[in-house]
Motif scaffolding. Structure first.
Motif, PDB file in Angstrom:
ATOM      1  N   ASP A 184       0.812  -1.212   0.000  1.00 32.68           N
ATOM      2  CA  ASP A 184       0.000   0.000   0.000  1.00 32.68           C
ATOM      3  C   ASP A 184       0.855   1.275   0.000  1.00 32.68           C
ATOM      4  O   ASP A 184       0.347   2.374   0.177  1.00 32.68           O
ATOM      5  N   THR A 185       2.176   1.113  -0.219  1.00 36.21           N
ATOM      6  CA  THR A 185       3.084   2.250  -0.136  1.00 36.21           C
ATOM      7  C   THR A 185       3.726   2.544  -1.481  1.00 36.21           C
ATOM      8  O   THR A 185       4.215   1.640  -2.158  1.00 36.21           O
ATOM      9  N   VAL A 186       3.745   3.833  -1.850  1.00 38.44           N
ATOM     10  CA  VAL A 186       4.387   4.294  -3.076  1.00 38.44           C
ATOM     11  C   VAL A 186       5.621   5.094  -2.669  1.00 38.44           C
ATOM     12  O   VAL A 186       5.536   6.022  -1.863  1.00 38.44           O
ATOM     13  N   TYR A 187       6.782   4.720  -3.215  1.00 40.71           N
ATOM     14  CA  TYR A 187       8.050   5.379  -2.913  1.00 40.71           C
ATOM     15  C   TYR A 187       8.353   6.401  -4.002  1.00 40.71           C
ATOM     16  O   TYR A 187       8.341   6.074  -5.191  1.00 40.71           O
ATOM     17  N   LEU A 188       8.632   7.641  -3.588  1.00 44.38           N
ATOM     18  CA  LEU A 188       8.873   8.743  -4.506  1.00 44.38           C
ATOM     19  C   LEU A 188      10.253   9.345  -4.252  1.00 44.38           C
ATOM     20  O   LEU A 188      10.698   9.423  -3.109  1.00 44.38           O
ATOM     21  N   ASP A 189      10.904   9.795  -5.326  1.00 40.94           N
ATOM     22  CA  ASP A 189      12.217  10.428  -5.222  1.00 40.94           C
ATOM     23  C   ASP A 189      12.178  11.757  -5.963  1.00 40.94           C
ATOM     24  O   ASP A 189      11.943  11.795  -7.172  1.00 40.94           O
ATOM     25  N   GLY A 190      12.426  12.860  -5.246  1.00 44.25           N
ATOM     26  CA  GLY A 190      12.408  14.198  -5.833  1.00 44.25           C
ATOM     27  C   GLY A 190      13.755  14.637  -6.394  1.00 44.25           C
ATOM     28  O   GLY A 190      13.875  15.741  -6.911  1.00 44.25           O
ATOM     29  N   ASN A 191      14.776  13.778  -6.296  1.00 45.48           N
ATOM     30  CA  ASN A 191      16.083  14.103  -6.878  1.00 45.48           C
ATOM     31  C   ASN A 191      16.031  13.941  -8.394  1.00 45.48           C
ATOM     32  O   ASN A 191      15.278  13.108  -8.915  1.00 45.48           O
ATOM     33  N   HIS A 192      16.849  14.717  -9.103  1.00 46.62           N
ATOM     34  CA  HIS A 192      17.022  14.478 -10.536  1.00 46.62           C
ATOM     35  C   HIS A 192      17.584  13.069 -10.683  1.00 46.62           C
ATOM     36  O   HIS A 192      18.411  12.648  -9.868  1.00 46.62           O
ATOM     37  N   PRO A 193      17.150  12.304 -11.693  1.00 44.74           N
ATOM     38  CA  PRO A 193      17.653  10.933 -11.849  1.00 44.74           C
ATOM     39  C   PRO A 193      19.181  10.836 -11.941  1.00 44.74           C
ATOM     40  O   PRO A 193      19.756   9.796 -11.622  1.00 44.74           O
ATOM     41  N   LEU A 194      19.854  11.905 -12.347  1.00 43.67           N
ATOM     42  CA  LEU A 194      21.316  11.885 -12.457  1.00 43.67           C
ATOM     43  C   LEU A 194      22.010  12.569 -11.273  1.00 43.67           C
ATOM     44  O   LEU A 194      23.227  12.737 -11.283  1.00 43.67           O
ATOM     45  N   ALA A 195      21.244  12.961 -10.258  1.00 46.42           N
ATOM     46  CA  ALA A 195      21.840  13.583  -9.071  1.00 46.42           C
ATOM     47  C   ALA A 195      22.797  12.592  -8.417  1.00 46.42           C
ATOM     48  O   ALA A 195      22.543  11.392  -8.370  1.00 46.42           O
ATOM     49  N   GLY A 196      23.914  13.124  -7.935  1.00 53.09           N
ATOM     50  CA  GLY A 196      24.896  12.298  -7.250  1.00 53.09           C
ATOM     51  C   GLY A 196      25.837  11.546  -8.168  1.00 53.09           C
ATOM     52  O   GLY A 196      26.714  10.825  -7.707  1.00 53.09           O
ATOM     53  N   GLN A 197      25.673  11.712  -9.475  1.00 51.74           N
ATOM     54  CA  GLN A 197      26.505  10.982 -10.425  1.00 51.74           C
ATOM     55  C   GLN A 197      27.568  11.874 -11.053  1.00 51.74           C
ATOM     56  O   GLN A 197      27.330  13.043 -11.332  1.00 51.74           O
ATOM     57  N   GLU A 198      28.733  11.283 -11.273  1.00 52.90           N
ATOM     58  CA  GLU A 198      29.799  11.940 -12.019  1.00 52.90           C
ATOM     59  C   GLU A 198      29.524  11.674 -13.497  1.00 52.90           C
ATOM     60  O   GLU A 198      29.293  10.531 -13.891  1.00 52.90           O
ATOM     61  N   LEU A 199      29.532  12.726 -14.299  1.00 50.04           N
ATOM     62  CA  LEU A 199      29.203  12.609 -15.719  1.00 50.04           C
ATOM     63  C   LEU A 199      30.352  13.131 -16.571  1.00 50.04           C
ATOM     64  O   LEU A 199      31.091  14.021 -16.162  1.00 50.04           O
TER      65      LEU A 199
END
Length: 158
Positions: A113-128
């Motif tokens: 019954d729980t939906v997990y949400l992430d407000g970070n940009h999908p590439l946050a925390g990554q070295e590009l």
């Protein structure tokens, strides 16, 4: 013309993540208004400042100069009963953060019954890594500066 504040920069870029996965193939030219308007990543602006058409470089950007570090306070859950029907894992919802600012959340998991949400940009925390090639540089028009972005070919169209 050299790249400086209030110039329109047209470039191609190839972007890869730390594992070498291609995120952008670099085939389509893009134009942006240079000078801290938020139209490209801070690390890209730093790498291109003062350069001219024909300039090519490859830069590795730490998260702070790309999409930022992950902020675990942007990870939250909601009850499935408060969740719009039809949205699946990987889908996005628009909401507001604690200060009332528009925030996009990505559905990362649905468990029971729980939906997990992430407000970070999908590439946050990554070295590009970005391979950049400057195609053109021109002075921005007064309208582009007022609007805060490039218009016309490879830019924003109104």
């Amino acid at each position: 013309m050299k790249i400086a504040k209030d110039t329109i920069v047209t470039l191609t870029f190839r972007a890869t993540d730390a594992k070498g996965k291609v995120l952008e193939d670099g085939k389509t030219p893009r134009a942006y208004l240079h000078g801290g308007y938020g139209n490209t990543l801070p690390g890209v602006e730093l790498a291109l400042e003062g350069q001219e058409p024909g300039f090519e470089t490859t830069v590795k950007l730490l998260p702070s100069l790309a999409f930022g570090d992950r902020d675990e306070t942007l990870v939250t859950t909601i009850s499935k009963k408060n969740f719009p029907p039809g949205v699946k894992v990987g889908g996005q919802l628009e909401g507001s953060d604690d200060q009332g600012q528009r925030q996009v959340f990505t559905v990362t998991k649905i468990k029971g019954d729980t939906v997990y949400l992430d407000g970070n940009h999908p590439l946050a925390g990554q070295e590009l890594t970005f391979s950049l090639k400057v195609v053109d540089v021109k002075a921005a028009s007064a309208e582009e500066i007022a609007h805060g972005h490039a218009h016309g070919d490879h830019g924003h169209h109104h």
